[in-house]
Scaffold this motif. Structure first.
Motif, PDB file in Angstrom:
ATOM      1  N   MET A 277       0.811  -1.358   0.008  1.00  0.00           N
ATOM      2  CA  MET A 277       0.016   0.115  -0.072  1.00  0.00           C
ATOM      3  C   MET A 277       0.855   1.400   0.029  1.00  0.00           C
ATOM      4  N   LEU A 278       2.110   1.220   0.814  1.00  0.00           N
ATOM      5  CA  LEU A 278       2.817   2.145   0.884  1.00  0.00           C
ATOM      6  C   LEU A 278       4.111   2.514  -0.124  1.00  0.00           C
ATOM      7  N   GLY A 279       4.289   1.272  -0.607  1.00  0.00           N
ATOM      8  CA  GLY A 279       5.448   1.242  -1.664  1.00  0.00           C
ATOM      9  C   GLY A 279       6.696   0.986  -0.639  1.00  0.00           C
ATOM     10  N   ILE A 280       6.607   0.163   0.270  1.00  0.00           N
ATOM     11  CA  ILE A 280       7.808  -0.364   1.142  1.00  0.00           C
ATOM     12  C   ILE A 280       7.809  -1.827   1.292  1.00  0.00           C
ATOM     13  N   SER A 281       9.082  -2.275   1.275  1.00  0.00           N
ATOM     14  CA  SER A 281       9.144  -3.892   1.009  1.00  0.00           C
ATOM     15  C   SER A 281       8.638  -4.554   2.353  1.00  0.00           C
ATOM     16  N   ASP A 282       8.156  -5.776   2.458  1.00  0.00           N
ATOM     17  CA  ASP A 282       7.640  -6.452   3.600  1.00  0.00           C
ATOM     18  C   ASP A 282       8.565  -6.679   4.810  1.00  0.00           C
ATOM     19  N   SER A 283       9.927  -7.033   4.420  1.00  0.00           N
ATOM     20  CA  SER A 283      10.880  -7.082   5.346  1.00  0.00           C
ATOM     21  C   SER A 283      11.101  -5.529   6.156  1.00  0.00           C
ATOM     22  N   GLN A 284      11.175  -4.983   5.324  1.00  0.00           N
ATOM     23  CA  GLN A 284      11.326  -3.545   5.878  1.00  0.00           C
ATOM     24  C   GLN A 284      10.279  -3.137   6.685  1.00  0.00           C
ATOM     25  N   VAL A 285       9.119  -3.376   6.526  1.00  0.00           N
ATOM     26  CA  VAL A 285       8.117  -2.960   7.509  1.00  0.00           C
ATOM     27  C   VAL A 285       8.271  -3.926   8.716  1.00  0.00           C
ATOM     28  N   ARG A 286       8.643  -5.198   8.660  1.00  0.00           N
ATOM     29  CA  ARG A 286       8.976  -5.817   9.766  1.00  0.00           C
ATOM     30  C   ARG A 286       9.981  -5.369  10.694  1.00  0.00           C
ATOM     31  N   LYS A 287      10.984  -5.168   9.840  1.00  0.00           N
ATOM     32  CA  LYS A 287      12.249  -4.822  10.753  1.00  0.00           C
ATOM     33  C   LYS A 287      11.804  -3.476  11.564  1.00  0.00           C
ATOM     34  N   ASP A 288      11.079  -2.500  10.739  1.00  0.00           N
ATOM     35  CA  ASP A 288      10.723  -1.052  11.517  1.00  0.00           C
ATOM     36  C   ASP A 288       9.976  -1.422  12.712  1.00  0.00           C
TER      37      ASP A 288
END
Lengths: 211, 211
Positions: free
Chosen positions: A39-50
């Motif tokens: 939805m936001l143009g961010i990778s799934d692993s990046q989301v989890r890391k954040d």
DNA sequence: TGCTGTGAAAGACTTCACAGCA
DNA sequence: TGCTGTGAAGTCTTTCACAGCA
């Protein structure tokens, strides 16, 4: 909570929060890292890391509960409280910012506006009367204003920022295209519309070169 | 020229250019990496690395010749030509951007403005008459407009951007707080005022925690 | 001597890949 | 099975430190 908070990560937090509020208004109550990222143009692993900085908030097999996640992000950003801001410099841009709805939606209210130009002092814009900048110190103390949005001409920016800093403002959102020098006690965030537009022009030119 | 062009580096190029123009207007003709960096809050080694892409432009013992340096930066950014832009969405912010001087100073002229709201269509702002968005395709072709500045509400942003893309716009500067999906042929640059303000709030809160 | 240009080192950020939990 | 949390690897960016030129 753990881990460092880079500038880029905090910017993503703002985006997560807005994305979450949007899907919650549609009735969704949980979301996984892949869907939120897409939805936001961010990778799934990046989301989890954040989100790793929030201890084990996610639920394996399900994802994250939206309201819970939004709440901890608000807390992290400091958006779980109300902030008061003043506009300093009521030219074109300053006047538009007085009426900008996005700030209020996020709990940041514009409580006062200042200028030095006698022609605009006393004018009312979007319900707010522009005051003489000479009254800045008194007004921000009275209204307990913490933030300043600086939209004065570049030539006046440093001098004006010095006054803001002396009056005890905690943070300045600077629209003037100059590098401000401020004491450590004052936080600074810069928005430079010309830089953004030049970055766009660069991207356009690069694309043309490839063809 | 050599090396990669990261987004951050291109943003610095804009800042170097503005710094150079400022010191040149004061009569200075050469500058070294340390002085230019200090003026802009960038380290001297970073300045030299950035300029390494211009083959041996600097002069050992002297620094860089301002006009020469400014010229190659303009070329790199694509600012050695004139660009035409249209404002799409003439609310508060859009109207302010029509009158924003910074763009013109940099060779980007606002040639047209559009909205869908009958109440503002036909109004003249800073000498520019707002047109019906239905005329977008015809107008941009006639005036050879390459860029669009998108300042419509978030809910309308994607739909509007699709129209811009179909009309052959080369780049969009997006002020709506949404992630736009566009064909590869269209470049995109985002400005999100709320994110900037939230970053500022975060910085303020962090500072308070340390004390 | 003063400053650039640049390899090498350090650091920051992102993606990969998979163990492990519900 | 579906998804998180996270070490490890990879990539990108910045700083260091100094050779070499005018």
């Amino acid at each position: 909570m753990k881990g460092g908070h880079s500038k880029a990560m905090i910017a993503r937090m703002s985006r997560y929060l807005r994305g979450l509020e949007r899907i919650m208004s549609g009735g969704t109550t949980t979301i996984n890292s892949k869907a939120l990222g897409e939805m936001l143009g961010i990778s799934d692993s990046q989301v989890r890391k954040d989100f790793a900085m929030f201890n084990r908030l996610g639920h394996a097999g399900i994802g994250y509960r939206c309201e819970e996640l939004a709440e901890v992000i608000r807390q992290t950003l400091g958006m779980n409280q109300v902030w008061s801001a003043a506009i300093v410099g009521c030219g074109n841009l300053g006047q538009a910012l007085i009426g900008y709805r996005g700030f209020r939606q996020r709990g940041i209210t514009i409580e006062a506006a200042f200028d030095e130009n006698p022609a605009v002092i006393g004018t009312t814009i979007h319900g707010l009367t522009i005051q003489d900048f000479g009254q800045f110190a008194a007004t921000i103390q009275e209204l307990e204003i913490q933030l300043a949005i600086l939209s004065v001409p570049a030539a006046a920016a440093q001098k004006t920022a010095d006054v803001l800093a002396n009056c005890g403002i905690l943070g300045i959102l600077n629209f003037a295209p100059v590098n401000l020098n401020l004491p450590d006690s004052v936080s600074l965030s810069n928005v430079d519309l010309t830089i953004e537009l030049e970055q766009l022009v660069f991207a356009v030119v690069q694309k043309q070169k490839v063809d």
